[in-house]
Scaffold this motif. Structure first.
Motif, PDB file in Angstrom:
ATOM      1  N   LEU A   1      -2.112  -1.244  -4.499  1.00  0.00           N
ATOM      2  CA  LEU A   1      -2.270  -1.468  -3.055  1.00  0.00           C
ATOM      3  C   LEU A   1      -1.217  -2.437  -2.517  1.00  0.00           C
ATOM      4  CD1 LEU A   1      -6.154  -1.709  -2.855  1.00  0.00           C
ATOM      5  CD2 LEU A   1      -4.705   0.223  -2.184  1.00  0.00           C
ATOM      6  N   PHE A   2      -0.923  -3.484  -3.282  1.00  0.00           N
ATOM      7  CA  PHE A   2       0.072  -4.473  -2.866  1.00  0.00           C
ATOM      8  C   PHE A   2       1.452  -3.841  -2.740  1.00  0.00           C
ATOM      9  CE2 PHE A   2       3.259  -7.691  -4.084  1.00  0.00           C
ATOM     10  CZ  PHE A   2       3.072  -8.601  -3.064  1.00  0.00           C
ATOM     11  N   ILE A   3       1.840  -3.056  -3.731  1.00  0.00           N
ATOM     12  CA  ILE A   3       3.164  -2.429  -3.707  1.00  0.00           C
ATOM     13  C   ILE A   3       3.276  -1.440  -2.547  1.00  0.00           C
ATOM     14  CG2 ILE A   3       4.724  -0.891  -4.973  1.00  0.00           C
ATOM     15  CD1 ILE A   3       3.672  -2.292  -7.554  1.00  0.00           C
TER      16      ILE A   3
ATOM     17  N   ALA B   1      -7.455  -8.355  -6.245  1.00  0.00           N
ATOM     18  CA  ALA B   1      -7.476  -8.262  -7.707  1.00  0.00           C
ATOM     19  C   ALA B   1      -8.790  -8.764  -8.282  1.00  0.00           C
ATOM     20  CB  ALA B   1      -6.303  -9.039  -8.289  1.00  0.00           C
ATOM     21  N   GLN B   2      -9.452  -9.676  -7.605  1.00  0.00           N
ATOM     22  CA  GLN B   2     -10.741 -10.178  -8.088  1.00  0.00           C
ATOM     23  C   GLN B   2     -11.793  -9.065  -8.089  1.00  0.00           C
ATOM     24  OE1 GLN B   2     -11.080 -13.296  -9.407  1.00  0.00           O
ATOM     25  NE2 GLN B   2      -8.885 -13.229  -9.049  1.00  0.00           N
TER      26      GLN B   2
ATOM     27  N   GLY C   1       4.035   6.967  -4.447  1.00  0.00           N
ATOM     28  CA  GLY C   1       4.570   7.451  -5.715  1.00  0.00           C
ATOM     29  C   GLY C   1       5.092   6.318  -6.596  1.00  0.00           C
ATOM     30  N   ILE C   2       5.868   5.426  -6.022  1.00  0.00           N
ATOM     31  CA  ILE C   2       6.420   4.309  -6.796  1.00  0.00           C
ATOM     32  C   ILE C   2       5.312   3.367  -7.242  1.00  0.00           C
ATOM     33  CG2 ILE C   2       7.866   2.241  -6.617  1.00  0.00           C
ATOM     34  CD1 ILE C   2       9.792   3.962  -4.920  1.00  0.00           C
ATOM     35  N   ALA C   3       4.369   3.067  -6.345  1.00  0.00           N
ATOM     36  CA  ALA C   3       3.272   2.170  -6.705  1.00  0.00           C
ATOM     37  C   ALA C   3       2.414   2.763  -7.814  1.00  0.00           C
ATOM     38  CB  ALA C   3       2.414   1.873  -5.475  1.00  0.00           C
ATOM     39  N   PHE C   4       2.160   4.058  -7.733  1.00  0.00           N
ATOM     40  CA  PHE C   4       1.380   4.707  -8.790  1.00  0.00           C
ATOM     41  C   PHE C   4       2.130   4.662 -10.122  1.00  0.00           C
ATOM     42  CE2 PHE C   4       0.113   8.332 -11.376  1.00  0.00           C
ATOM     43  CZ  PHE C   4      -1.261   8.107 -11.455  1.00  0.00           C
ATOM     44  N   ALA C   5       3.436   4.925 -10.088  1.00  0.00           N
ATOM     45  CA  ALA C   5       4.236   4.892 -11.318  1.00  0.00           C
ATOM     46  C   ALA C   5       4.215   3.497 -11.941  1.00  0.00           C
ATOM     47  CB  ALA C   5       5.664   5.336 -11.024  1.00  0.00           C
ATOM     48  N   VAL C   6       4.381   2.468 -11.133  1.00  0.00           N
ATOM     49  CA  VAL C   6       4.382   1.095 -11.655  1.00  0.00           C
ATOM     50  C   VAL C   6       3.019   0.758 -12.257  1.00  0.00           C
ATOM     51  CG1 VAL C   6       4.496  -1.345 -10.984  1.00  0.00           C
ATOM     52  CG2 VAL C   6       6.213   0.261 -10.147  1.00  0.00           C
TER      53      VAL C   6
END
Length: 172
Positions: free
Chosen positions: A119-121, A108-109, A138-143
């Motif tokens: 990336l984390f999700i 994140a830095q 798909g879910i990570a992009f949506a979030v």
């Protein structure tokens, strides 16, 4: 269900006294840094009252004193028993969450909260949750997209975009 550990086989893991010693020494160092920096800031009494470092200095000393007592009790009180604070299996579960979380903080830095979260999700869903790559992406992009729209567009509250600002092309 059968257990892999029998009664005559001791549980393997990190001993409680080692954890106590490590934490007490880390807190002793923390208290010393607080006291030292507070002293540099001005821990004395001035004409108009206490200096800016007066109260933090004494809090740092109190942390040092408490840590020194725990360190001494751990080293001198014969607490070098084999009581297990955390087993290797439990520690592995903790590290499964802790290490990716630390990687997210570092990412994140540089990449910002949105890309870092994406990336984390994805990583967490694939390696810990054993979900398929396509579903995870798909879910990570949506979030990340919903968070971006909510904060940047609707609330007009910009979140940290990272030193590399990979989303700079979006104009927010």
């Amino acid at each position: 269900m059968e257990s892999n550990v029998t009664d005559d086989q001791p549980e393997r893991g990190v001993a409680t006294w080692k954890v106590e010693l490590f934490v007490s020494l880390a807190l002793l160092l923390f208290g010393a840094v607080i006291a030292f920096k507070s002293w540099q800031l001005g821990a004395g009494w001035r004409d108009d009252g206490p200096g800016a470092g007066y109260f933090p200095f004494y809090i740092g000393l109190l942390v040092c004193l408490a840590s020194a007592v725990v360190t001494a009790r751990t080293l001198l009180a014969g607490r070098h028993d084999d009581n297990v604070f955390v087993s290797h299996a439990q520690l592995k579960l903790v590290m499964t969450v802790l290490l990716p979380s630390l990687a997210f903080v570092v990412a994140a830095q540089f990449l910002g909260l949105y890309v870092g979260s994406f990336l984390f999700i994805v990583a967490f869903m694939v390696w810990v949750g054993h979900y398929a790559w396509v579903r995870s992406i798909g879910i990570a992009f949506a979030v990340a997209a919903i968070a971006f729209l909510m904060f940047e567009v609707w609330f007009k509250v910009p979140l940290f975009k990272g030193s590399l600002d990979p989303l700079g092309f979006l104009g927010h």
